[in-house]
Design a protein around this motif. Structure first.
Motif, mmCIF file in Angstrom:
data_model
loop_
_atom_site.group_PDB
_atom_site.id
_atom_site.type_symbol
_atom_site.label_atom_id
_atom_site.label_comp_id
_atom_site.label_asym_id
_atom_site.label_seq_id
_atom_site.Cartn_x
_atom_site.Cartn_y
_atom_site.Cartn_z
ATOM 1 N N VAL A 107 -4.775 -13.678 3.568
ATOM 2 C CA VAL A 107 -4.532 -12.958 2.313
ATOM 3 C C VAL A 107 -5.314 -11.647 2.300
ATOM 4 C CG1 VAL A 107 -4.842 -13.025 -0.197
ATOM 5 C CG2 VAL A 107 -3.974 -15.035 1.010
ATOM 6 N N LEU A 108 -6.539 -11.676 2.794
ATOM 7 C CA LEU A 108 -7.346 -10.452 2.848
ATOM 8 C C LEU A 108 -6.672 -9.395 3.722
ATOM 9 C CD1 LEU A 108 -9.962 -8.955 2.126
ATOM 10 C CD2 LEU A 108 -11.011 -9.996 4.145
ATOM 11 N N GLN A 109 -6.112 -9.808 4.854
ATOM 12 C CA GLN A 109 -5.400 -8.862 5.721
ATOM 13 C C GLN A 109 -4.200 -8.260 5.005
ATOM 14 O OE1 GLN A 109 -4.470 -10.988 9.355
ATOM 15 N NE2 GLN A 109 -6.339 -10.269 10.354
ATOM 16 N N LEU A 110 -3.487 -9.090 4.234
ATOM 17 C CA LEU A 110 -2.320 -8.596 3.501
ATOM 18 C C LEU A 110 -2.727 -7.571 2.452
ATOM 19 C CD1 LEU A 110 -0.410 -11.970 2.963
ATOM 20 C CD2 LEU A 110 0.258 -10.106 4.480
ATOM 21 N N VAL A 111 -3.835 -7.830 1.754
ATOM 22 C CA VAL A 111 -4.312 -6.883 0.734
ATOM 23 C C VAL A 111 -4.781 -5.595 1.378
ATOM 24 C CG1 VAL A 111 -6.046 -6.485 -1.054
ATOM 25 C CG2 VAL A 111 -4.893 -8.697 -0.914
ATOM 26 N N ASN A 112 -5.512 -5.702 2.488
ATOM 27 C CA ASN A 112 -5.952 -4.498 3.197
ATOM 28 C C ASN A 112 -4.762 -3.682 3.690
ATOM 29 O OD1 ASN A 112 -8.759 -4.611 2.949
ATOM 30 N ND2 ASN A 112 -8.975 -6.012 4.665
ATOM 31 N N GLY A 113 -3.722 -4.364 4.165
ATOM 32 C CA GLY A 113 -2.520 -3.660 4.582
ATOM 33 C C GLY A 113 -1.835 -2.972 3.431
ATOM 34 N N LYS A 114 -1.810 -3.617 2.282
ATOM 35 C CA LYS A 114 -1.221 -3.028 1.085
ATOM 36 C C LYS A 114 -1.986 -1.778 0.669
ATOM 37 C CE LYS A 114 0.140 -4.477 -3.611
ATOM 38 N NZ LYS A 114 -0.654 -3.574 -4.429
ATOM 39 N N MET A 115 -3.322 -1.805 0.823
ATOM 40 C CA MET A 115 -4.145 -0.642 0.488
ATOM 41 C C MET A 115 -3.849 0.529 1.412
ATOM 42 S SD MET A 115 -7.856 -2.259 -0.335
ATOM 43 C CE MET A 115 -8.570 -0.630 -0.139
ATOM 44 N N ARG A 116 -3.672 0.248 2.689
ATOM 45 C CA ARG A 116 -3.421 1.323 3.657
ATOM 46 C C ARG A 116 -2.081 2.003 3.397
ATOM 47 N NH1 ARG A 116 -6.104 -2.286 7.237
ATOM 48 N NH2 ARG A 116 -4.141 -3.275 7.831
ATOM 49 N N LEU A 142 -8.880 -14.220 -16.876
ATOM 50 C CA LEU A 142 -8.899 -12.768 -16.906
ATOM 51 C C LEU A 142 -7.643 -12.209 -16.242
ATOM 52 C CD1 LEU A 142 -10.604 -10.126 -17.419
ATOM 53 C CD2 LEU A 142 -11.353 -10.377 -15.041
ATOM 54 N N ASN A 143 -7.102 -11.161 -16.848
ATOM 55 C CA ASN A 143 -5.970 -10.454 -16.251
ATOM 56 C C ASN A 143 -6.513 -9.518 -15.171
ATOM 57 O OD1 ASN A 143 -3.519 -9.271 -15.702
ATOM 58 N ND2 ASN A 143 -3.417 -8.103 -17.605
ATOM 59 N N GLY A 144 -6.897 -10.108 -14.054
ATOM 60 C CA GLY A 144 -7.650 -9.390 -13.032
ATOM 61 C C GLY A 144 -6.808 -8.405 -12.234
ATOM 62 N N VAL A 145 -7.382 -7.251 -11.947
ATOM 63 C CA VAL A 145 -6.705 -6.243 -11.140
ATOM 64 C C VAL A 145 -6.506 -6.752 -9.713
ATOM 65 C CG1 VAL A 145 -6.973 -3.956 -10.086
ATOM 66 C CG2 VAL A 145 -7.366 -4.260 -12.543
ATOM 67 N N MET A 146 -7.522 -7.382 -9.124
ATOM 68 C CA MET A 146 -7.353 -7.892 -7.766
ATOM 69 C C MET A 146 -6.418 -9.100 -7.744
ATOM 70 S SD MET A 146 -7.693 -7.484 -4.639
ATOM 71 C CE MET A 146 -8.697 -6.018 -4.765
ATOM 72 N N ARG A 147 -6.414 -9.883 -8.790
ATOM 73 C CA ARG A 147 -5.426 -10.974 -8.905
ATOM 74 C C ARG A 147 -4.020 -10.408 -8.767
ATOM 75 N NH1 ARG A 147 -2.151 -13.040 -12.958
ATOM 76 N NH2 ARG A 147 -1.911 -15.316 -13.053
ATOM 77 N N LYS A 148 -3.761 -9.297 -9.441
ATOM 78 C CA LYS A 148 -2.446 -8.655 -9.381
ATOM 79 C C LYS A 148 -2.138 -8.173 -7.967
ATOM 80 C CE LYS A 148 0.238 -4.879 -11.477
ATOM 81 N NZ LYS A 148 0.585 -4.193 -10.214
ATOM 82 N N GLN A 149 -3.132 -7.580 -7.282
ATOM 83 C CA GLN A 149 -2.899 -7.087 -5.919
ATOM 84 C C GLN A 149 -2.554 -8.236 -4.985
ATOM 85 O OE1 GLN A 149 -2.819 -3.810 -5.965
ATOM 86 N NE2 GLN A 149 -3.690 -3.926 -8.022
ATOM 87 N N ILE A 150 -3.251 -9.350 -5.127
ATOM 88 C CA ILE A 150 -2.999 -10.509 -4.262
ATOM 89 C C ILE A 150 -1.614 -11.075 -4.514
ATOM 90 C CG2 ILE A 150 -3.700 -12.894 -3.804
ATOM 91 C CD1 ILE A 150 -6.611 -11.969 -4.215
ATOM 92 N N LEU A 151 -1.239 -11.222 -5.775
ATOM 93 C CA LEU A 151 0.090 -11.752 -6.095
ATOM 94 C C LEU A 151 1.180 -10.812 -5.594
ATOM 95 C CD1 LEU A 151 -0.479 -13.195 -9.686
ATOM 96 C CD2 LEU A 151 -0.313 -14.450 -7.523
ATOM 97 N N ASP A 152 0.955 -9.512 -5.724
ATOM 98 C CA ASP A 152 1.938 -8.537 -5.215
ATOM 99 C C ASP A 152 2.067 -8.626 -3.696
ATOM 100 O OD1 ASP A 152 2.478 -7.630 -7.745
ATOM 101 O OD2 ASP A 152 1.299 -5.784 -7.569
ATOM 102 N N ALA A 153 0.924 -8.770 -3.012
ATOM 103 C CA ALA A 153 0.933 -8.831 -1.552
ATOM 104 C C ALA A 153 1.638 -10.087 -1.040
ATOM 105 C CB ALA A 153 -0.492 -8.776 -1.016
ATOM 106 N N LEU A 154 1.611 -11.165 -1.830
ATOM 107 C CA LEU A 154 2.201 -12.437 -1.419
ATOM 108 C C LEU A 154 3.645 -12.599 -1.891
ATOM 109 C CD1 LEU A 154 -0.810 -14.794 -2.208
ATOM 110 C CD2 LEU A 154 0.108 -14.308 0.070
ATOM 111 N N LYS A 155 4.123 -11.653 -2.693
ATOM 112 C CA LYS A 155 5.405 -11.828 -3.390
ATOM 113 C C LYS A 155 6.551 -12.174 -2.444
ATOM 114 C CE LYS A 155 6.036 -8.933 -6.643
ATOM 115 N NZ LYS A 155 6.306 -7.649 -7.351
ATOM 116 N N ASN A 156 6.684 -11.458 -1.370
ATOM 117 C CA ASN A 156 7.813 -11.672 -0.453
ATOM 118 C C ASN A 156 7.370 -12.241 0.899
ATOM 119 O OD1 ASN A 156 9.783 -10.536 -2.282
ATOM 120 N ND2 ASN A 156 8.912 -8.526 -1.796
ATOM 121 N N ASN A 157 6.211 -12.867 0.917
ATOM 122 C CA ASN A 157 5.705 -13.425 2.166
ATOM 123 C C ASN A 157 6.322 -14.804 2.412
ATOM 124 O OD1 ASN A 157 3.804 -14.926 4.005
ATOM 125 N ND2 ASN A 157 2.801 -12.924 3.998
ATOM 126 N N PRO A 158 7.026 -14.978 3.538
ATOM 127 C CA PRO A 158 7.717 -16.246 3.772
ATOM 128 C C PRO A 158 6.789 -17.395 4.159
ATOM 129 C CG PRO A 158 7.963 -14.800 5.677
ATOM 130 C CD PRO A 158 7.237 -14.004 4.632
#
Length: 283
Positions: A272-281, A208-224
């Protein structure tokens, strides 16, 4: 109260025609939305996925189906159910109307309906996982392709897999494609963690082209701290993983505790959950 093409009616009066194409042929799409205090989370991503899916199914998109119009109809439904100041789960369903056999009539009109129900948890937190058990569902497999990635009303594998999981005392099952790769769970996308690598199946595998999948990948994109891979996952890899977790917009992340004889942790999932929550804020 439910919303049928913009009209709010009592749910017991919401009769679906036997000629409705969503009922007869599964000729329909849906979005599952989380609405918190009058805000539709990730609404733009949901909207553009819906529009893209309608184009793939060659549905005529009504001129009225703007992002603003559908948003207002969703919030109108939420408010009518006294959920505007609470957390709710909303299903937006779009179908091709009535008429025709497999080939729709040219005068078939695309319509929508919206259902809102209370959702207990307005916040995204880490759910209990130690006893959350999964296994493979192998009775039927998904054929990779554009159609398999749509959130359509044709969900036989998810229905049958859910029955199979219940019969065996599992919480969920993992779905295979016809190439025998693991592509997703019955109710969300799958992520596998091994060392500092976070891996999820590519859309080309049929997930599935999941909406939350996209948020997680975006949140991790530049994470070292992590290396992210969109790559096929074999069943053999599951038992070598450090963590497995499932994502969708209602729960964000559900860590898997057990698969067969293997038990997993959830430290990366918590991060990962913290990163997504931060992205939401920040949004």
């Amino acid at each position: 109260m439910v919303n049928i093409n913009g009209t709010l009616i009592q749910s017991e009066q919401a009769n679906l025609s036997l000629e409705n194409r969503g009922y007869k042929y599964g000729d329909a799409l849906f979005e599952t939305l989380k609405v918190v205090n009058g805000k539709i989370l990730f609404w733009e991503d949901h909207y553009f996925r819906l529009m893209s899916s309608m184009r793939i199914l060659r549905m005529t998109i009504p001129m009225t189906f703007t992002m603003e119009f559908l948003e207002s109809e969703i919030l109108k439904t939420v408010e009518e159910n006294n959920l505007l100041a609470k957390s709710s789960r909303v299903r937006l369903n779009v179908d091709r109307g009535e008429g025709g056999k497999y080939k729709p009539n040219k005068d078939s009109n695309v319509g929508f309906n919206i259902i809102a129900e209370p959702h207990d948890n307005p916040f995204y937190g880490m759910l209990p996982f130690e006893d959350y058990t999964v296994d493979l569902y192998k009775d039927f497999m998904m054929a990779p392709g554009l159609l398999s990635g749509l959130k359509s009303n044709s969900k036989s594998i998810s229905v049958l897999g859910s029955i199979y999981a219940e019969e065996n005392g599992w919480d969920n099952c993992l779905v295979l494609n016809t190439n025998k790769s693991v592509i997703e769970a019955l109710n969300g996308n799958l992520f596998l963690v091994k060392d500092d690598i976070i891996k999820t199946p590519p859309l080309e595998d049929g997930c599935l082209n999941g909406v939350m999948r996209k948020q997680i990948l975006d949140a991790l994109k530049n994470n070292p701290n992590y290396k992210v891979e969109e790559a096929s996952i074999s069943p053999f890899e599951l038992q070598k993983a450090d963590e497995l977790f499932i994502s969708n917009v209602i729960i964000v992340i559900q860590s898997i505790g057990k698969y067969r004889k293997k038990s997993y942790g959830n430290e990366t999932a918590k991060d990962v959950l913290q990163l997504v929550n931060g992205k939401m804020r920040l949004s």
